[in-house]
Design an enzyme around this catalytic site. Structure first.
Site, PDB file in Angstrom:
ATOM      1  N   ASP A 183     129.233 -29.266  12.134  1.00  0.00           N
ATOM      2  CA  ASP A 183     129.701 -29.387  13.591  1.00  0.00           C
ATOM      3  C   ASP A 183     129.921 -30.835  13.929  1.00  0.00           C
ATOM      4  OD1 ASP A 183     130.273 -27.963  16.216  1.00  0.00           O
ATOM      5  OD2 ASP A 183     128.857 -29.350  16.848  1.00  0.00           O
ATOM      6  N   LYS A 188     133.737 -32.741  14.518  1.00  0.00           N
ATOM      7  CA  LYS A 188     134.216 -33.874  15.533  1.00  0.00           C
ATOM      8  C   LYS A 188     134.443 -35.076  15.042  1.00  0.00           C
ATOM      9  CE  LYS A 188     131.187 -30.682  18.384  1.00  0.00           C
ATOM     10  NZ  LYS A 188     129.812 -30.707  19.230  1.00  0.00           N
TER      11      LYS A 188
END
Length: 385
Positions: free
Chosen positions: A243, A247
């Site tokens: 995750d 980003k």
């Protein structure tokens, strides 16, 4: 560009037709509430230029489609979707439907679906704008990133193409992407981006190793975070670091670093090698305590140095290096002082010198993520009219 007020114009109301994919998730529930309020705000203006018409809502297995683009009311979309037996439209069919609407159209993708993400160029080329928190569209293969922005009106797409905005792909509702764009577009030189980009990891390490000492065993803190709803249903989806890697991929690409994929740079997984073959999240959680010793050693080493351990990501724009993993910080460092599940993002630039431009706040949660999506919708409307 400010998004605090709707556009005001003279003349008859103009219609914008909205399709929402992933309408029953946590983000969408909050988004639809915000959207209804936004719609009322536009309609309450004597010279409101835009009428927002909801014409399609879909969840994973069912959908509701407005015949002849007649709006689905905000009061009834949920019941209509709950009782619907119609399958969701394939992306091509939805793009065709929206492109034939008697006005401009926007698709809001509140899923994390890869197939939907790959369809964004299709929508954009047909003049349908895209608003989304779906990280996969902007952090998968670089070719997809390039295709999206070569198809978008706010990229290098042709006149009449749709616009694409994705603020909530990084930092939920925090103004991370727009701040970075402002820095770059005004001519500042960004040299480094560093921070805590995961609300889950922030909460976990603020609990595991708080400033001042204390904290429980790592496995116990993971269980606590899961019980409080800070992790995914399967905590491995947070602990593998992907995750955060997605980003960082997005931010690096915005800075011109051509990151091929989120697996193309070092990402430290916190899943012990001995548990990589676990068949379920439950099995993983039941055995995680067996491996507390290794990360406890990391904690003890940091304590001896008067530091704390945090899970961070960084982009060195000059070298193109991207890195995700554990780092030690002095207890006086802003990253060490985070509370709860807050994110912190530091932009090091020529203008800001030694003191970075810092954004701090809630980096997770349905309501704040939905706020970022709603703000992006307003940006689209500002461009359309």
């Amino acid at each position: 560009m400010s998004t605090s007020n709707p556009v005001v114009s003279t003349g008859h109301p103009r219609h914008v037709f909205l399709a929402i994919i992933g309408a029953t998730g946590g983000v969408s529930t909050h988004f639809l509430s915000q959207l209804e309020a936004l719609s009322h705000r536009y309609l309450s203006l004597a010279r409101s230029p835009i009428r927002l018409s909801l014409v399609y809502v879909a969840r994973s297995r069912t959908s509701v489609l407005a015949e002849y683009h007649n709006p689905i009311t905000f009061a009834h979309w949920s019941d209509a979707l709950a009782t619907s037996t119609k399958d969701p439209l394939p992306p091509q069919a939805l793009a065709d439907y929206l492109s034939k609407a008697p006005g401009r159209a926007v698709v809001i993708d509140n899923t994390s679906n890869q197939e939907v993400a790959e369809s964004y160029p299709l929508f954009l080329k047909k003049g349908v704008s895209v608003v989304t928190p779906n990280k996969k569209a902007f952090s998968s293969d670089l070719a997809l990133w390039e295709d999206i922005f070569s198809s978008a009106a706010n990229g290098s797409g042709p006149e009449g193409a749709g616009y694409v905005f994705h603020e909530s792909t990084v930092g939920a509702g925090l103004p991370v992407i727009n701040t970075l764009k402002d820095l770059l577009e005004t001519g500042d030189i960004v040299t480094k981006i560093e921070g805590v980009f995961s609300g889950t990891m922030s909460f976990l390490f603020n609990s595991f190793m708080p400033v001042g000492g204390g904290g429980g065993k790592f496995s116990a803190e993971v269980k606590n975070a899961k019980d409080l709803g800070y992790t995914e249903p399967d905590p491995r989806d947070d602990l593998n670091g992907m995750d955060v890697a997605r980003k960082l991929t997005i931010l690096a690409r915005l800075c011109g670093v051509k990151v091929a994929s989120p697996t193309g740079f070092p990402v430290q997984s916190l899943i012990p090698s001995g548990l990589e073959t676990c068949k379920s999240g439950d099995e993983f959680m039941s055995r995680l305590h067996e491996f507390d010793g290794k990360i406890e050693d990391v904690k003890n080493e940091a304590e001896k140095e008067g530091k704390v351990v945090r899970y961070v990501g960084s982009v060195d724009v000059h070298t193109g290096a991207v890195d995700v993993g554990l780092q030690k910080f002095d207890v006086s460092h802003p990253i060490a002082a985070l509370k709860g599940s807050d994110n912190i993002i530091n932009f090091y630039t020529h203008r800001y010198g030694k003191n970075p431009l810092t954004i701090v706040g809630a980096g997770a949660g349905g309501d704040v993520t939905a706020m970022g999506v709603t703000a992006d919708l307003i940006r689209v409307l500002n461009h359309l009219y």
